[in-house]
Design a protein around this motif. Structure first.
Motif, PDB file in Angstrom:
ATOM      1  N   ALA A  55      11.314   8.961 -30.414  1.00 46.73           N
ATOM      2  CA  ALA A  55      11.996  10.242 -30.152  1.00 46.73           C
ATOM      3  C   ALA A  55      11.706  11.232 -31.271  1.00 46.73           C
ATOM      4  N   LEU A  56      11.718  10.756 -32.509  1.00 50.35           N
ATOM      5  CA  LEU A  56      11.398  11.630 -33.635  1.00 50.35           C
ATOM      6  C   LEU A  56       9.954  12.118 -33.560  1.00 50.35           C
ATOM      7  N   LEU A  57       9.059  11.250 -33.159  1.00 50.32           N
ATOM      8  CA  LEU A  57       7.650  11.648 -33.011  1.00 50.32           C
ATOM      9  C   LEU A  57       7.505  12.714 -31.947  1.00 50.32           C
ATOM     10  N   SER A  58       8.085  12.489 -30.777  1.00 46.79           N
ATOM     11  CA  SER A  58       7.926  13.472 -29.704  1.00 46.79           C
ATOM     12  C   SER A  58       8.718  14.752 -29.984  1.00 46.79           C
ATOM     13  N   TYR A  59       9.785  14.643 -30.763  1.00 45.02           N
ATOM     14  CA  TYR A  59      10.545  15.840 -31.151  1.00 45.02           C
ATOM     15  C   TYR A  59       9.724  16.715 -32.097  1.00 45.02           C
ATOM     16  N   SER A  60       9.022  16.074 -33.022  1.00 46.73           N
ATOM     17  CA  SER A  60       8.292  16.838 -34.037  1.00 46.73           C
ATOM     18  C   SER A  60       6.893  17.250 -33.591  1.00 46.73           C
ATOM     19  N   GLN A  61       6.390  16.653 -32.538  1.00 46.00           N
ATOM     20  CA  GLN A  61       5.031  16.941 -32.082  1.00 46.00           C
ATOM     21  C   GLN A  61       5.081  17.936 -30.928  1.00 46.00           C
ATOM     22  N   ALA A  62       4.634  19.148 -31.167  1.00 47.77           N
ATOM     23  CA  ALA A  62       4.713  20.193 -30.147  1.00 47.77           C
ATOM     24  C   ALA A  62       3.644  20.035 -29.062  1.00 47.77           C
ATOM     25  N   ALA A 120      13.479  11.545 -24.477  1.00 50.17           N
ATOM     26  CA  ALA A 120      14.664  12.002 -25.223  1.00 50.17           C
ATOM     27  C   ALA A 120      14.261  12.971 -26.327  1.00 50.17           C
ATOM     28  N   GLY A 121      13.186  12.658 -27.027  1.00 47.71           N
ATOM     29  CA  GLY A 121      12.696  13.555 -28.066  1.00 47.71           C
ATOM     30  C   GLY A 121      12.243  14.894 -27.501  1.00 47.71           C
ATOM     31  N   ARG A 122      11.601  14.862 -26.356  1.00 54.46           N
ATOM     32  CA  ARG A 122      11.164  16.121 -25.724  1.00 54.46           C
ATOM     33  C   ARG A 122      12.363  16.939 -25.280  1.00 54.46           C
ATOM     34  N   LEU A 123      13.377  16.264 -24.740  1.00 52.11           N
ATOM     35  CA  LEU A 123      14.582  16.961 -24.312  1.00 52.11           C
ATOM     36  C   LEU A 123      15.278  17.624 -25.496  1.00 52.11           C
ATOM     37  N   LEU A 124      15.367  16.905 -26.601  1.00 48.58           N
ATOM     38  CA  LEU A 124      15.972  17.491 -27.803  1.00 48.58           C
ATOM     39  C   LEU A 124      15.129  18.636 -28.356  1.00 48.58           C
ATOM     40  N   ALA A 125      13.817  18.517 -28.265  1.00 47.89           N
ATOM     41  CA  ALA A 125      12.942  19.589 -28.757  1.00 47.89           C
ATOM     42  C   ALA A 125      13.098  20.857 -27.929  1.00 47.89           C
ATOM     43  N   LYS A 126      13.321  20.709 -26.635  1.00 44.79           N
ATOM     44  CA  LYS A 126      13.505  21.887 -25.784  1.00 44.79           C
ATOM     45  C   LYS A 126      14.840  22.565 -26.036  1.00 44.79           C
ATOM     46  N   ARG A 127      15.823  21.809 -26.520  1.00 39.54           N
ATOM     47  CA  ARG A 127      17.150  22.365 -26.754  1.00 39.54           C
ATOM     48  C   ARG A 127      17.340  22.954 -28.139  1.00 39.54           C
TER      49      ARG A 127
END
Length: 136
Positions: A55-62, A120-127
C-alpha cells in the motif's frame, strides 16, 4: 520504471517475511510441532505487513503503481527462492514436503496482500489533498 523503488520495496518485503519467520521459529516448540494458532498468526502478520508495504508503494508511486508493486513482489519472491535454494544446497538436504506447502501458502498470502494492499494504496493516494493547495 523506478528500479530503485522496486528494489527497495522488494527488500522491505523480504525483510518483513524473514523477520516474521524468525520470530515464529523462536516461538515454536522445540519438538518441531507448530500450533495452529502460531501458524495462522504468523501468516496473518505477514499478510498485514506485506499489504502495508505494498500500500505504501502504490501510495507513493504516481505512475504505474501496479507494475511497480508486481515487480517488487516478483523480485522478493525470486530472492526468497534463491535464498531457500542456497540453504538447501549448503545443508546438502532435499526440501521436505512441508517446505513446498509452506512456500505455496506464502505465495498465496503474498498474492492476497497484493490484491488488498495495492488498491488500498491507490485509493488513499486519490484521496490525499493535491500539492497545489488544499480546498476545504
Amino acid at each position: 520504471m523506478n528500479w530503485k523503488t522496486i528494489f527497495r520495496f522488494a527488500l522491505a518485503l523480504l525483510f518483513a517475511g524473514t523477520t516474521v519467520g524468525l520470530i515464529e521459529s523462536s516461538l515454536s516448540p522445540q519438538d518441531g510441532s507448530t500450533g495452529v494458532a502460531l501458524f495462522l498468526g504468523s501468516y496473518t502478520v505477514k499478510f498485514l505487513g506485506y499489504a502495508a508495504i505494498l500500500a505504501l508503494l502504490s501510495y507513493s508511486q504516481a505512475h504505474r503503481p501496479f507494475a511497480h508493486a508486481a515487480l517488487a513482489v516478483a523480485l522478493a519472491v525470486a530472492l526468497a527462492a534463491l535464498a531457500l535454494a542456497v540453504v538447501h544446497v549448503y545443508s546438502q538436504a532435499l526440501p521436505l514436503l512441508g517446505t513446498y506447502i509452506a512456500t505455496f501458502i506464502e505465495w498465496l498470502v503474498t498474492a492476497a496482500a497484493f490484491a488488498v494492499g495495492v488498491p488500498a494504496g491507490r485509493l488513499l493516494a486519490k484521496r490525499r489533498p493535491s500539492a497545489a493547495g488544499y480546498e476545504a
